[in-house]
Design a protein around this motif. Structure first.
Motif, short mmCIF file in Angstrom:
data_model
loop_
_atom_site.label_atom_id
_atom_site.label_comp_id
_atom_site.label_asym_id
_atom_site.label_seq_id
_atom_site.Cartn_x
_atom_site.Cartn_y
_atom_site.Cartn_z
N GLU A 275 0.83 -1.22 0.00
CA GLU A 275 0.00 0.00 0.00
C GLU A 275 0.86 1.27 0.00
OE1 GLU A 275 -3.40 0.29 0.43
OE2 GLU A 275 -3.95 -1.81 0.73
N PRO A 276 0.33 2.38 -0.54
CA PRO A 276 1.05 3.65 -0.51
C PRO A 276 1.41 4.05 0.93
CG PRO A 276 -0.90 3.84 -1.89
CD PRO A 276 -0.98 2.50 -1.23
N GLY A 277 2.50 4.80 1.06
CA GLY A 277 3.01 5.15 2.38
C GLY A 277 4.10 4.16 2.73
N ARG A 296 4.54 1.84 -4.32
CA ARG A 296 4.56 3.21 -4.87
C ARG A 296 3.73 3.33 -6.15
NH1 ARG A 296 8.53 7.74 -4.69
NH2 ARG A 296 6.48 8.63 -4.36
N ARG A 298 1.21 4.85 -8.41
CA ARG A 298 0.61 6.18 -8.45
C ARG A 298 0.46 6.63 -9.90
NH1 ARG A 298 6.07 6.36 -7.93
NH2 ARG A 298 7.20 8.20 -8.64
N GLU B 203 7.66 10.92 3.08
CA GLU B 203 6.27 10.42 3.10
C GLU B 203 5.52 11.00 1.90
OE1 GLU B 203 3.55 7.97 4.84
OE2 GLU B 203 5.64 8.28 5.44
N ASP B 205 2.28 12.16 -0.57
CA ASP B 205 0.96 12.75 -0.33
C ASP B 205 -0.13 11.74 -0.70
OD1 ASP B 205 0.73 12.75 -3.12
OD2 ASP B 205 1.30 14.85 -3.29
N ASN B 206 -1.38 12.17 -0.65
CA ASN B 206 -2.50 11.25 -0.90
C ASN B 206 -2.50 10.67 -2.31
OD1 ASN B 206 -3.48 11.44 1.65
ND2 ASN B 206 -4.88 13.13 1.19
N SER B 207 -1.84 11.37 -3.25
CA SER B 207 -1.76 10.84 -4.61
C SER B 207 -0.54 9.95 -4.81
CB SER B 207 -1.71 11.99 -5.62
OG SER B 207 -2.77 12.89 -5.41
N GLY B 208 0.27 9.81 -3.76
CA GLY B 208 1.43 8.92 -3.85
C GLY B 208 2.73 9.61 -4.21
#
Lengths: 341, 341
Positions: A275-277, A296, A298, B203, B205-208
């Motif tokens: 997952e992202p993050g 990653r 996206r 880290e 953002d919400n869009s990766g």
């Protein structure tokens, strides 16, 4: 599978050869007798299999009629030198050395185009592609239902184990010398590889491309049956012992539904989706695993027909040994079991 | 340049701050007095300049009316905290911290868009972009006469010195622990960085996307005045002490004349062009140099509207300190010399 097969591994003492023997043992491959073969100084060494030390014998003295399946994991030259004896013996060949004559053995990734195995004709020669191609094709095949990829830009950061044990030893040696502030002359690699990145892994051709870079592009197009796919690959040598890391930017025919791409990756048995993050690394995740890690994921910042992702994979195991054994399992299921039972 | 200026460096004890002081000395910058400033534990440390140890004083007690030029190389927060005092003092600002309010200071690379400096109005605030943007924009500007780039896919492998001295110390510590087979808990980085590659440097953002990845894309478009340019950037943390390595795949409006691209790179004073076969590395070439190295220039395998290349650059010097000092030199030439002489 009730049938059992006699197997030869040519190049058993290399990093990939040892991984292959280990994978045969771990997957409980239906094996009757295992013959380990090699050339030059490899002959006489021994490799552990099912608790026993098996001695490596000379490949050029082996009668390939004694086995039904031969894995070639040594240099391409060694494979070529054995070809006449292999033809006489009539055994199936799973080639990891890129040593078979062009067009004589289709390239297959068990998780991508297994159907090719079913249509294979005796004597059943098949090629396992480069480790990077295995990882990339698994990922692109997993998302093929979601996106039509028109172009792939790939930065492939290869572990030093792509140069077998010598690569591993050399990175360790260079690092130790530098940390101890001793003079360091590079060996094996043409530059300092410790704490550095090398822009190429082999001498390029007149157009500037390396043979492996060309091979990966061609293998991807073949594996995905997408001859129009445009592929730009750069192979970089990274100061990492095991595990390849690939940064990939894909362009697509239509706008990408990123959640659908993530769901497709998550659903693939060949892939561990991160997952992202969070994100996977070669050392922390991929090494020793038989799945390919993808993270990653996206979209493009200003292009909705773009998807970017990061892949880590164990170049020696998943990218090479595991696919080879999976191909042998398919071979038994599709063809050899009829002969043997 | 007969004018001499009083200069403040805020963040003088960091890797970039020290490099900046060194570059001021090396380039024989027309300097009257140099004030080194910092915050917290940096205060009281000293930095060598022209053979003398200069003590770092507290930034929040400094009267910026005492200088004509202030370089901000500390964290963005520190810059923001000083802004009121800077406004009162009326000095010019060269910001390397990305700490100025958006739109208040144009970003300039001396080798790319120096004309922006000439049209700058008092109090002369200017931003130096991220090190990766400096390297990329220099290369893209050098070939702008040969190719119209429509898309850039960039894999930016950042040295640990992008995290200042702590990054350097941590890579050395992790490597030593691992080579000595001791248990190793990562600090500073969220994973093992020694013998590994990390897929992100911050880290997302919400869009990766990471903030630096977005920043590089935006800076490139601004520096090249190409708002339509599509940029896909991935910033990777590499186990390299100094020097960024960038793998770049460019797509172009028309077929690329590769020899013309190579000739343009070779002609640029900001670039050291490396012929095919050979290639530059961060450690072997870029580190300590004030030029950007470009190699592995090649077309696409099946696309004539593609050019691929490899860039290495000293992230601390060329990407950051040298550009900042070049901006100050332009500032003196275009504006300050009239006041000072």
């Amino acid at each position: 599978m009730s049938a059992t097969v006699d197997v030869a591994v040519i190049g058993a003492t290399g990093a990939v050869g040892e991984a292959l023997v280990q994978v045969l043992e771990e997957r409980d491959f239906p094996l009757k007798t295992l013959h380990l073969l090699g050339v030059d100084e490899a002959v006489g060494h021994s490799v552990t299999f099912r608790g026993k030390n098996l001695r490596v014998r000379a490949a050029d003295e082996f009668d390939f009629a004694n086995v039904q399946v031969a894995f070639f994991v040594d240099e391409a030259d060694v494979t070529r030198e054995c070809l006449e004896a292999v033809r006489r013996g009539g055994c199936a060949v799973i080639d990891l050395s890129a040593g078979l004559p062009a067009g004589q053995a289709p390239i297959v990734v068990a998780d991508v185009n297994p159907q090719v195995m079913a249509s294979l004709k005796a004597p059943y020669w098949v090629s396992s592609p480069a480790a990077v191609s295995v990882a990339l094709s698994c990922v692109l095949a997993a998302i093929a239902g979601q996106v039509e990829v028109t172009r792939a830009s790939v930065t492939a950061c290869l572990a030093v184990s792509s140069r077998d044990r010598q690569g591993v030893t050399e990175l360790a040696r260079q690092t130790a010398e530098l940390l101890n502030a001793r003079a360091m002359e590079p060996r094996l690699f043409d530059r300092q590889i410790a704490f550095n990145l090398l822009a190429q892994v082999e001498e390029p051709d007149n157009s500037g491309h390396g043979a492996l870079e060309r091979r990966i592009g061609n293998e991807l197009k073949t594996l995905l049956t997408r001859p129009q796919l445009k592929v730009a690959v750069t192979c970089i040598q990274a100061p990492v012992f095991f595990g390849d890391s690939l940064n990939v930017s894909l362009q697509t025919e239509a706008a990408v539904d990123i959640p659908a791409v993530c769901a497709a990756l998550d659903a693939s048995p060949a892939i561990e989706y991160v997952e992202p993050g969070d994100y996977p690394t070669a050392v922390g995740d991929a090494v020793g695993q038989d799945v390919i890690y993808v993270g990653r994921v996206r979209g493009g910042i200003e292009d909705e027909r773009e998807v970017n992702l990061w892949i880590t994979s164990d170049n020696v195991r998943k990218g090479t040994a595991v696919n080879a054994v999976q191909l042998a399992e398919l071979l038994i299921k599709d063809h050899l079991s009829k002969i043997l039972t």
